[in-house]
Design an enzyme around this catalytic site. Structure first.
Site, PDB file in Angstrom:
ATOM      1  N   LYS A   9       0.839  -1.190   0.000  1.00 37.49           N
ATOM      2  CA  LYS A   9       0.000   0.000   0.000  1.00 37.49           C
ATOM      3  C   LYS A   9       0.872   1.236   0.000  1.00 37.49           C
ATOM      4  O   LYS A   9       2.025   1.155   0.438  1.00 37.49           O
ATOM      5  CB  LYS A   9      -0.973  -0.001   1.167  1.00 37.49           C
ATOM      6  CG  LYS A   9      -0.412  -0.367   2.534  1.00 37.49           C
ATOM      7  CD  LYS A   9       0.682   0.472   3.109  1.00 37.49           C
ATOM      8  CE  LYS A   9       0.314   1.923   3.289  1.00 37.49           C
ATOM      9  NZ  LYS A   9       1.529   2.740   3.716  1.00 37.49           N
TER      10      LYS A   9
ATOM     11  N   TYR B 291      -3.425   4.354   6.734  1.00 35.95           N
ATOM     12  CA  TYR B 291      -3.786   3.407   7.785  1.00 35.95           C
ATOM     13  C   TYR B 291      -5.032   3.869   8.534  1.00 35.95           C
ATOM     14  O   TYR B 291      -5.879   3.054   8.915  1.00 35.95           O
ATOM     15  CB  TYR B 291      -2.633   3.236   8.775  1.00 35.95           C
ATOM     16  CG  TYR B 291      -1.476   2.454   8.225  1.00 35.95           C
ATOM     17  CD1 TYR B 291      -1.514   1.065   8.149  1.00 35.95           C
ATOM     18  CD2 TYR B 291      -0.324   3.101   7.770  1.00 35.95           C
ATOM     19  CE1 TYR B 291      -0.450   0.340   7.652  1.00 35.95           C
ATOM     20  CE2 TYR B 291       0.745   2.392   7.264  1.00 35.95           C
ATOM     21  CZ  TYR B 291       0.684   1.012   7.203  1.00 35.95           C
ATOM     22  OH  TYR B 291       1.741   0.294   6.692  1.00 35.95           O
TER      23      TYR B 291
END
Length: 450
Positions: free
Chosen positions: A177, A262
C-alpha cells in the site's frame, strides 16, 4: 512445558545427517516403553492426529487461557513460492524475515535494481543466483516455475507498471500500500490482473493483525451499541530530503498516502461501511523538506450509520499510532494500532456503579507473515483475498476526495464503491455482511490461524 514432555524428550541428538529432535510431544507412543526411562516415569502421549493435524487436550486450569494449537505448516515443497520485488528497508527489515514465520509461503526469487545488494540478500536466504533478476527481468521470471506470486515492495509510482508486468508474466500479485498514485492507475492494475486471471491483493497488514481484527469484531457485534465517534491518528517525523517519500513523482503525496492511509483504511475496515462525505484540511510548514509533499492532514468521514471518524496524520509530529472507538455503551482503545508490534487493547464500560477498564490480551503474531500466508491460501484454494484490488482502488478514490475537500474547503459528497467484490466465494457470514451492504470491496475473512 507441555504435560507430556520431559527433560529427556527435549534433548536433541546430533547425528551424521543433521539434527534429530527426540520428543515431539512425547518420548513414547501410547502403551509403548520409553528407552532409558523407568516404567513409572514413562510419559503418556496425549496427542491425537486428526485430518493430518496434531491436537492436544487443554492441560491448563479453567482460570488460565488454553494453549494455542500446534502450528500446521505445509511441507516446504508445497508452499507458494514468492518473488520479492524491491529490496529496500521494508523488504529487508520486515518482509523477508517474516517468511521465516510463514506456514504456506516461501521466498524463491528476488528482483532489484542493485545487483550487488540482490546477490548478498539471495545468499542470506538461500535463493539461487539464477533466481535473481533486474527490473527488466520479467520475461526470465515468467519462465521460473517456482515463482507463483510476486510481492511488489517498491516506491508507489512504480506499482502500476510492475503489477501489470507481473500479471503479464502469469504471476499472482501481492502489492504494498498505497496501491498506486491515482485511481486511474489502480483501475489499470485491476484490469490487467483480471485479464491474466491472476489474483491481486493489496498488503493492508492491519486487516490481518489480531488486535485490529478484534476491534472490528467488537464493533460489528455491537457489544457497546452504536458507534458514535472514531479517532484515528498516525504520525511520525521525517528528516531526509532525498528519501523517495518526499518526492511527489515517486510517492504521489506525503503523509496521507503513506501513513494516513492506515487511518482511512482502518476506520473503513472496522465499520464495514463506506463513508458518505468528507471534510479535510492540509498544512505544510515553510520548510524545504515539504517542498513537494504535504506534512499534515486532518479529515473527517461521515458514515451512513451516523458515525463520525476524525482522522489525523503528519510527517512532523512525534510517533503516535492510536485508534479509539466511542460507542453508546463503552469505548475501545487500541494503542500502537498501526505499528508493526506492541498493540494493547483496552475496553471501557460501566460495570454496576463503577467504570471498568479492562485490558484484553491476545497472542502476538507477525503481521507480514499473516498477510503473506493469506495470499498463499488464496492462491492454493482459488479464493478472493480479503483485501483485493477493489479495496485499494476505493482508498485511492477516497484520498483524491480528501485532497479535493482540503483544496476547496468544502464538504465533498461520496458515492458508493466504484467496483465491488463478488460474494459468491464467501461463507454464510460473508453473505450476511454483503446483504447488509458491508465489506463491498473485501473478500472473505482470513482464516483464524492466519
Amino acid at each position: 512445558m507441555p504435560d507430556d514432555v520431559t527433560a529427556l524428550s527435549r534433548r536433541s541428538l546430533m547425528m551424521a545427517g543433521g539434527a534429530t529432535l527426540v520428543g515431539l510431544g512425547s518420548v513414547a507412543a501410547q502403551g509403548a516403553s520409553a528407552p532409558g526411562l523407568p516404567g513409572p516415569e514413562r510419559p503418556v502421549d496425549t496427542g491425537k492426529v486428526e485430518n493430518g493435524k496434531v491436537t492436544f487436550p487443554n492441560w491448563r486450569g479453567p482460570s488460565d487461557r488454553p494453549s494455542a494449537p500446534p502450528p500446521t505448516p505445509l511441507p516446504p515443497g508445497e508452499r507458494v513460492g514468492f518473488a520479492v520485488v524491491g529490496l529496500g528497508r521494508l523488504s529487508l527489515e520486515e518482509i523477508l524475515p517474516a517468511f521465516g514465520e510463514c506456514r504456506r509461503a516461501k521466498p524463491v526469487a528476488l528482483m532489484s535494481g542493485s545487483p550487488e545488494k540482490a546477490k548478498a540478500v539471495a545468499a542470506q536466504y538461500g535463493i539461487t543466483p539464477e533466481a535473481v533478476y533486474g527490473y527488466d527481468g520479467w520475461d526470465a521470471l515468467a519462465r521460473n516455475p517456482q515463482v507463483k506470486a510476486v510481492y511488489i515492495v517498491t516506491p508507489n509510482a512504480l506499482h502500476r507498471d510492475q503489477v501489470i508486468a507481473a500479471a503479464g508474466a502469469g504471476k499472482h500479485v501481492l502489492c504494498e500500500k498505497p496501491m498506486a498514485t491515482s485511481a486511474a492507475e489502480a483501475r489499470a492494475m485491476i484490469e490487467a490482473c483480471a485479464a491474466a486471471k491472476v489474483r491481486l491483493m493489496i498488503a493492508y497488514r492491519c486487516q490481518y493483525e489480531p488486535y485490529n481484527r478484534e476491534v472490528a469484531r467488537l464493533v460489528r457485534s455491537a457489544k457497546y451499541g452504536k458507534v458514535k465517534l472514531i479517532e484515528a491518528t498516525n504520525t511520525q517525523t521525517m528528516s531526509l530530503p532525498e528519501q523517495w517519500r518526499m518526492r511527489k513523482a515517486l510517492a504521489g503525496g506525503g503523509a496521507l498516502p503513506d501513513i494516513g492511509l492506515y487511518c482511512l483504511n482502518g476506520v473503513r475496515a472496522l465499520m464495514g461501511e463506506e463513508p458518505v462525505s468528507v471534510q479535510a484540511q492540509i498544512h505544510s510548514p515553510d520548510d524545504p523538506l515539504f517542498r513537494e509533499v504535504e506534512e499534515s492532514v486532518a479529515f473527517t468521514l461521515r458514515f451512513p450509520s451516523g458515525a463520525l471518524a476524525l482522522c489525523s496524520t503528519s510527517y512532523g509530529a512525534h510517533e503516535t499510532r492510536s485508534l479509539t472507538v466511542q460507542a453508546e455503551g463503552g469505548a475501545i482503545q487500541l494503542q500502537n494500532a498501526f505499528a508493526y508490534e506492541g498493540q494493547r487493547l483496552f475496553l471501557n464500560h460501566r460495570e454496576g456503579k463503577a467504570e471498568a477498564k479492562e485490558e484484553r490480551v491476545l497472542g502476538a503474531k507477525n503481521q507480514f507473515a499473516l498477510e503473506i500466508d493469506h495470499m498463499a491460501t488464496c492462491i492454493l484454494e482459488n479464493r478472493t483475498p480479503r483485501t483485493p484490488g477493489e479495496e485499494g482502488l476505493q482508498d485511492q478514490i477516497l484520498m483524491e476526495a480528501i485532497y479535493d475537500a482540503a483544496r476547496t474547503g468544502t464538504t465533498v459528497a461520496l458515492k458508493g464503491p466504484e467496483r465491488t467484490v463478488g460474494k459468491g466465494e464467501t461463507d454464510q457470514a460473508g453473505k450476511d455482511q454483503a446483504g447488509k451492504g458491508l465489506d463491498l470491496t473485501r473478500g472473505p475473512e482470513p482464516d483464524e490461524a492466519g
